[in-house]
Scaffold this motif. Structure first.
Motif, PDB file in Angstrom:
ATOM      1  N   GLU A  58      15.695  39.840  27.214  1.00 57.11           N
ATOM      2  CA  GLU A  58      16.293  40.381  25.996  1.00 57.11           C
ATOM      3  C   GLU A  58      16.957  41.727  26.275  1.00 57.11           C
ATOM      4  OE1 GLU A  58      15.222  40.751  21.293  1.00 57.11           O
ATOM      5  OE2 GLU A  58      13.566  40.597  22.711  1.00 57.11           O
ATOM      6  N   THR A  59      16.262  42.603  26.975  1.00 52.65           N
ATOM      7  CA  THR A  59      16.807  43.914  27.332  1.00 52.65           C
ATOM      8  C   THR A  59      17.943  43.771  28.331  1.00 52.65           C
ATOM      9  OG1 THR A  59      14.633  44.897  26.952  1.00 52.65           O
ATOM     10  CG2 THR A  59      16.206  46.189  28.251  1.00 52.65           C
ATOM     11  N   PHE A  60      17.768  42.897  29.318  1.00 51.80           N
ATOM     12  CA  PHE A  60      18.780  42.679  30.344  1.00 51.80           C
ATOM     13  C   PHE A  60      20.128  42.342  29.715  1.00 51.80           C
ATOM     14  CE2 PHE A  60      21.064  39.790  33.243  1.00 51.80           C
ATOM     15  CZ  PHE A  60      21.171  40.598  34.360  1.00 51.80           C
ATOM     16  N   PHE A  61      20.139  41.419  28.765  1.00 52.74           N
ATOM     17  CA  PHE A  61      21.405  41.041  28.137  1.00 52.74           C
ATOM     18  C   PHE A  61      21.848  42.054  27.084  1.00 52.74           C
ATOM     19  CE2 PHE A  61      20.657  36.838  30.045  1.00 52.74           C
ATOM     20  CZ  PHE A  61      21.928  36.601  30.554  1.00 52.74           C
ATOM     21  N   ALA A  62      20.906  42.680  26.392  1.00 50.24           N
ATOM     22  CA  ALA A  62      21.270  43.688  25.385  1.00 50.24           C
ATOM     23  C   ALA A  62      21.952  44.888  26.028  1.00 50.24           C
ATOM     24  CB  ALA A  62      20.034  44.128  24.608  1.00 50.24           C
ATOM     25  N   GLN A  63      21.549  45.230  27.254  1.00 50.44           N
ATOM     26  CA  GLN A  63      22.112  46.392  27.947  1.00 50.44           C
ATOM     27  C   GLN A  63      23.270  46.021  28.864  1.00 50.44           C
ATOM     28  OE1 GLN A  63      18.786  48.380  29.838  1.00 50.44           O
ATOM     29  NE2 GLN A  63      17.995  49.114  27.888  1.00 50.44           N
ATOM     30  N   ALA A  64      23.646  44.762  28.880  1.00 54.09           N
ATOM     31  CA  ALA A  64      24.760  44.328  29.731  1.00 54.09           C
ATOM     32  C   ALA A  64      26.023  45.080  29.323  1.00 54.09           C
ATOM     33  CB  ALA A  64      24.972  42.828  29.605  1.00 54.09           C
ATOM     34  N   PRO A  65      26.709  45.670  30.294  1.00 56.04           N
ATOM     35  CA  PRO A  65      27.895  46.476  29.979  1.00 56.04           C
ATOM     36  C   PRO A  65      28.983  45.715  29.228  1.00 56.04           C
ATOM     37  CG  PRO A  65      27.197  46.863  32.235  1.00 56.04           C
ATOM     38  CD  PRO A  65      26.373  45.728  31.725  1.00 56.04           C
ATOM     39  N   ALA A  66      29.272  44.490  29.630  1.00 59.04           N
ATOM     40  CA  ALA A  66      30.353  43.737  28.981  1.00 59.04           C
ATOM     41  C   ALA A  66      30.223  42.270  29.352  1.00 59.04           C
ATOM     42  CB  ALA A  66      31.706  44.274  29.422  1.00 59.04           C
ATOM     43  N   LEU A  67      29.753  41.452  28.414  1.00 60.05           N
ATOM     44  CA  LEU A  67      29.684  40.019  28.696  1.00 60.05           C
ATOM     45  C   LEU A  67      31.099  39.487  28.881  1.00 60.05           C
ATOM     46  CD1 LEU A  67      26.905  39.023  26.174  1.00 60.05           C
ATOM     47  CD2 LEU A  67      26.717  39.177  28.656  1.00 60.05           C
ATOM     48  N   HIS A  68      31.271  38.651  29.875  1.00 59.85           N
ATOM     49  CA  HIS A  68      32.607  38.186  30.249  1.00 59.85           C
ATOM     50  C   HIS A  68      33.250  37.391  29.109  1.00 59.85           C
ATOM     51  CE1 HIS A  68      35.896  36.548  32.548  1.00 59.85           C
ATOM     52  NE2 HIS A  68      35.621  37.455  33.474  1.00 59.85           N
ATOM     53  N   PRO A  69      34.516  37.677  28.812  1.00 60.85           N
ATOM     54  CA  PRO A  69      35.193  36.974  27.711  1.00 60.85           C
ATOM     55  C   PRO A  69      35.364  35.467  27.951  1.00 60.85           C
ATOM     56  CG  PRO A  69      36.730  38.406  28.885  1.00 60.85           C
ATOM     57  CD  PRO A  69      35.365  38.693  29.427  1.00 60.85           C
ATOM     58  N   HIS A  70      35.317  35.019  29.187  1.00 67.62           N
ATOM     59  CA  HIS A  70      35.477  33.591  29.476  1.00 67.62           C
ATOM     60  C   HIS A  70      34.145  32.848  29.558  1.00 67.62           C
ATOM     61  CE1 HIS A  70      39.581  34.718  31.300  1.00 67.62           C
ATOM     62  NE2 HIS A  70      39.738  34.311  30.052  1.00 67.62           N
ATOM     63  N   ARG A  71      33.065  33.489  29.135  1.00 63.81           N
ATOM     64  CA  ARG A  71      31.760  32.819  29.201  1.00 63.81           C
ATOM     65  C   ARG A  71      31.709  31.586  28.297  1.00 63.81           C
ATOM     66  NH1 ARG A  71      31.231  37.158  26.028  1.00 63.81           N
ATOM     67  NH2 ARG A  71      30.068  36.972  24.071  1.00 63.81           N
ATOM     68  N   SER A  72      32.583  31.542  27.295  1.00 59.87           N
ATOM     69  CA  SER A  72      32.620  30.369  26.407  1.00 59.87           C
ATOM     70  C   SER A  72      33.108  29.120  27.150  1.00 59.87           C
ATOM     71  CB  SER A  72      33.511  30.640  25.196  1.00 59.87           C
ATOM     72  OG  SER A  72      34.842  30.864  25.608  1.00 59.87           O
ATOM     73  N   LEU A  73      33.694  29.299  28.321  1.00 62.04           N
ATOM     74  CA  LEU A  73      34.157  28.164  29.126  1.00 62.04           C
ATOM     75  C   LEU A  73      33.012  27.502  29.903  1.00 62.04           C
ATOM     76  CD1 LEU A  73      37.453  29.702  30.574  1.00 62.04           C
ATOM     77  CD2 LEU A  73      37.204  28.174  28.605  1.00 62.04           C
ATOM     78  N   ILE A  74      31.833  28.111  29.859  1.00 56.66           N
ATOM     79  CA  ILE A  74      30.675  27.547  30.556  1.00 56.66           C
ATOM     80  C   ILE A  74      30.139  26.416  29.688  1.00 56.66           C
ATOM     81  CG2 ILE A  74      28.380  27.984  31.500  1.00 56.66           C
ATOM     82  CD1 ILE A  74      29.261  30.983  31.706  1.00 56.66           C
ATOM     83  N   LYS A  75      30.266  25.208  30.190  1.00 58.89           N
ATOM     84  CA  LYS A  75      29.850  24.024  29.437  1.00 58.89           C
ATOM     85  C   LYS A  75      29.036  23.118  30.347  1.00 58.89           C
ATOM     86  CE  LYS A  75      34.042  24.068  26.587  1.00 58.89           C
ATOM     87  NZ  LYS A  75      33.560  24.908  25.573  1.00 58.89           N
ATOM     88  N   GLY A  76      28.281  22.249  29.736  1.00 58.42           N
ATOM     89  CA  GLY A  76      27.501  21.287  30.501  1.00 58.42           C
ATOM     90  C   GLY A  76      26.037  21.336  30.130  1.00 58.42           C
TER      91      GLY A  76
END
Length: 116
Positions: A58-76
């Motif tokens: 939870e902290t790891f992702f909350a403190q992530a500097p910038a989630l990649h804008p193309h992460r929505s392309l991750i499917k499967g």
């Protein structure tokens, strides 16, 4: 509904498993780090800092500097769950990371893993 147990799991306990999975398939720790940094925006030092301080997911992702804008392309599917159908935002981010490591371990090229 109580939060899922993985949310409070230290990222540092799962990270070596990601690395081991990739290395068993001929990939490297550096490639795993690159995938994690691509998704989260951490640099190498920031990633190591999160591991050292035993940040939970939870902290790891909350403190992530910038989630990649193309992460929505991750499917499967990962662990029997379709990534794009996960509703909880944190669980979706965790599943996206799992999927990227799976693809790396399955031998996909880095360009395909990083959606380039």
């Amino acid at each position: 509904m109580p939060a899922h147990r993985i949310f409070s799991t230290p990222f540092a306990t799962v990270y070596p498993l990601y690395v081991k999975k990739a290395e068993r398939k001929g990939r490297t720790k550096e490639e795993v780090d690159r995938v994690i940094c691509w998704l989260t925006g951490y640099d190498e030092a920031g990633l190591q800092q999160q591991i050292t301080k035993q940040a939970d997911f939870e902290t790891f992702f909350a403190q992530a500097p910038a989630l990649h804008p193309h992460r929505s392309l991750i499917k499967g599917v990962v662990c029997g769950v379709r990534v794009e159908e996960v509703e909880d935002p944190l669980m979706k981010q965790i599943r996206q990371l799992d999927k990227l490591v799976d693809e790396l371990a399955k031998g996909k090229t880095m360009d395909k893993v990083l959606r380039q």
